[in-house]
Design a protein around this motif. Structure first.
Motif, mmCIF file in Angstrom:
data_model
loop_
_atom_site.group_PDB
_atom_site.id
_atom_site.type_symbol
_atom_site.label_atom_id
_atom_site.label_comp_id
_atom_site.label_asym_id
_atom_site.label_seq_id
_atom_site.Cartn_x
_atom_site.Cartn_y
_atom_site.Cartn_z
ATOM 1 N N GLU A 186 53.447 -25.768 -8.074
ATOM 2 C CA GLU A 186 53.195 -26.795 -7.071
ATOM 3 C C GLU A 186 53.991 -26.508 -5.817
ATOM 4 O OE1 GLU A 186 54.768 -31.202 -6.628
ATOM 5 O OE2 GLU A 186 53.176 -31.130 -8.145
ATOM 6 N N ILE A 187 53.328 -26.658 -4.689
ATOM 7 C CA ILE A 187 53.984 -26.584 -3.386
ATOM 8 C C ILE A 187 53.967 -27.995 -2.808
ATOM 9 C CG2 ILE A 187 53.795 -25.669 -1.039
ATOM 10 C CD1 ILE A 187 52.572 -23.134 -2.338
ATOM 11 N N ASP A 188 55.101 -28.471 -2.366
ATOM 12 C CA ASP A 188 55.207 -29.878 -1.962
ATOM 13 C C ASP A 188 54.084 -30.273 -1.011
ATOM 14 O OD1 ASP A 188 57.409 -30.404 -3.532
ATOM 15 O OD2 ASP A 188 58.855 -29.914 -1.965
ATOM 16 N N PHE A 189 53.914 -29.493 0.071
ATOM 17 C CA PHE A 189 52.907 -29.882 1.056
ATOM 18 C C PHE A 189 52.143 -28.677 1.593
ATOM 19 C CE2 PHE A 189 56.324 -33.147 1.721
ATOM 20 C CZ PHE A 189 55.648 -34.168 1.055
ATOM 21 N N THR A 190 50.825 -28.821 1.601
ATOM 22 C CA THR A 190 49.948 -27.897 2.310
ATOM 23 C C THR A 190 49.434 -28.662 3.516
ATOM 24 O OG1 THR A 190 49.293 -26.796 0.255
ATOM 25 C CG2 THR A 190 47.869 -26.487 2.163
ATOM 26 N N ALA A 191 49.878 -28.274 4.703
ATOM 27 C CA ALA A 191 49.580 -29.010 5.929
ATOM 28 C C ALA A 191 48.564 -28.232 6.761
ATOM 29 C CB ALA A 191 50.863 -29.231 6.730
ATOM 30 N N GLY A 195 42.483 -25.590 11.857
ATOM 31 C CA GLY A 195 42.188 -24.362 11.141
ATOM 32 C C GLY A 195 43.412 -23.577 10.700
ATOM 33 N N ARG A 196 44.588 -24.087 10.985
ATOM 34 C CA ARG A 196 45.849 -23.425 10.630
ATOM 35 C C ARG A 196 46.463 -24.120 9.423
ATOM 36 N NH1 ARG A 196 50.130 -20.630 13.352
ATOM 37 N NH2 ARG A 196 52.214 -21.312 12.717
ATOM 38 N N VAL A 197 47.032 -23.338 8.523
ATOM 39 C CA VAL A 197 47.656 -23.879 7.318
ATOM 40 C C VAL A 197 49.145 -23.564 7.343
ATOM 41 C CG1 VAL A 197 47.678 -23.853 4.788
ATOM 42 C CG2 VAL A 197 45.519 -23.545 6.012
ATOM 43 N N GLU A 198 49.962 -24.514 6.933
ATOM 44 C CA GLU A 198 51.397 -24.292 6.777
ATOM 45 C C GLU A 198 51.830 -24.863 5.435
ATOM 46 O OE1 GLU A 198 53.691 -25.665 10.111
ATOM 47 O OE2 GLU A 198 52.144 -25.043 11.561
ATOM 48 N N TYR A 199 52.793 -24.190 4.808
ATOM 49 C CA TYR A 199 53.284 -24.610 3.502
ATOM 50 C C TYR A 199 54.739 -25.070 3.626
ATOM 51 C CZ TYR A 199 49.259 -21.804 2.029
ATOM 52 O OH TYR A 199 48.000 -21.272 1.873
ATOM 53 N N TYR A 200 55.065 -26.175 2.940
ATOM 54 C CA TYR A 200 56.409 -26.735 3.010
ATOM 55 C C TYR A 200 56.938 -27.077 1.623
ATOM 56 C CZ TYR A 200 55.772 -27.314 8.054
ATOM 57 O OH TYR A 200 55.560 -27.093 9.386
ATOM 58 N N GLN A 201 58.187 -26.707 1.394
ATOM 59 C CA GLN A 201 58.959 -27.190 0.253
ATOM 60 C C GLN A 201 60.109 -28.022 0.804
ATOM 61 O OE1 GLN A 201 57.148 -26.780 -2.536
ATOM 62 N NE2 GLN A 201 58.652 -25.645 -3.719
ATOM 63 N N VAL A 202 60.514 -29.058 0.070
ATOM 64 C CA VAL A 202 61.609 -29.927 0.493
ATOM 65 C C VAL A 202 62.636 -29.984 -0.639
ATOM 66 C CG1 VAL A 202 62.249 -32.211 1.353
ATOM 67 C CG2 VAL A 202 59.945 -31.316 1.790
ATOM 68 N N CYS A 203 63.896 -29.722 -0.319
ATOM 69 C CA CYS A 203 64.945 -29.823 -1.347
ATOM 70 C C CYS A 203 66.253 -30.249 -0.702
ATOM 71 C CB CYS A 203 65.113 -28.508 -2.105
ATOM 72 S SG CYS A 203 65.846 -27.182 -1.134
ATOM 73 N N LEU A 204 67.111 -30.858 -1.481
ATOM 74 C CA LEU A 204 68.391 -31.317 -0.951
ATOM 75 C C LEU A 204 69.266 -30.143 -0.557
ATOM 76 C CD1 LEU A 204 69.332 -34.272 -3.346
ATOM 77 C CD2 LEU A 204 68.329 -34.391 -1.063
ATOM 78 N N SER A 205 69.354 -29.135 -1.446
ATOM 79 C CA SER A 205 70.244 -28.009 -1.184
ATOM 80 C C SER A 205 69.680 -26.733 -1.799
ATOM 81 C CB SER A 205 71.641 -28.278 -1.754
ATOM 82 O OG SER A 205 72.477 -27.142 -1.578
#
Length: 262
Positions: A186-191, A195-205
């Protein structure tokens, strides 16, 4: 025409409540970002104000939309969703936890979404490039209302509120946001935007090695060349690793990592 307006972004919050960024960010996660909630008036006042707003929306808006309904059941469903922001959720899970039928759950959840108390992030199959209809994540439209609804049970873990904040900011920047699903990872967010895609993970540290490996692994497994970013509270260990940007989340929210954002 309907124009959706979100609570304050973090830069807007700082403009209204200037001060030390880190202290203000802690308040931002705790009291939310509704314009009328002023952290300088103290925690007790803010809690009472947010509780009043939540109850008003629940009774005057959501129950009014339902026509008929039970306020206690509605409150229980809202509290369940607030407790599980950032977790995969479905109707059966809520129905089992609350002890009511799935049809009623669907109806109540739909009205909570219509009242903008919650926003749904559906799962997106990155390989198949399609929305997965089963399961989704729910995020609070305002963290202050969440904490007021869960008072005494909100806990001290800020990882979920932090993820919630990033989700709302991506919406604010004009992205369509899904929960990324890549094979069994799982990837936190697919934004997506224009037509452009960006991937984001979020973590405290990212400082513990096991956390670093855990957060990098899903993004590294995606073979395309779209931007990949990990957002963290860390101030050390930032930069680029295997093409993945590691960025301080407050800098990202303010736009310090991207001067063209605002």
């Amino acid at each position: 025409m309907e124009i959706a307006i979100l609570p304050f972004s973090f830069p807007e919050y700082l403009e209204l409540h200037p001060g030390d960024n880190e202290r203000r960010f802690s308040e931002y996660l705790r009291f939310g970002a509704l314009p009328e909630v002023d952290p300088s008036r103290g925690e007790e006042f803010c809690r009472a104000q947010l509780t009043g707003i939540f109850n008003t929306v629940l009774v005057d808006d959501v129950l009014a939309r339902l026509g008929t309904g039970d306020a206690n059941t509605l409150r229980a469903i809202a509290r369940f969703l607030y407790s599980n922001i950032g977790n995969i959720t479905n109707t059966d899970m809520i129905a089992k936890a609350i002890g009511i039928g799935p049809v009623t759950v669907n109806r109540y959840v739909g009205k909570l979404e219509e009242a903008f108390l919650f926003r749904r992030a559906e799962r997106y199959d990155i390989i198949g490039k399609r929305i997965l209809k089963t399961n989704a994540k729910f995020y609070a439209s305002d963290l202050g209302l969440r904490n007021a609804a869960l008072i005494g049970a909100e806990g001290t873990d800020i990882s979920r509120p932090l993820e919630n904040t990033v989700y709302l900011e991506l919406l604010r920047r004009g992205y369509t946001v899904h929960v990324g699903s890549y094979r069994d990872r799982e990837i936190d967010f697919t934004a997506m935007r224009n037509g452009r895609v960006e991937y984001y993970q979020v973590c405290l540290s990212m400082m513990p090695q096991e956390a670093r490996e855990r957060e990098l692994r899903p993004l590294s497994s995606v073979g395309d060349n779209f931007p990949k970013t990990i957002l963290t509270l860390d101030r050390l260990g930032l930069g680029t690793e295997n093409g993945i940007e590691i960025v301080n989340v407050m800098d990202w929210l303010i736009g310090a990592d991207d001067p063209g954002t605002f």
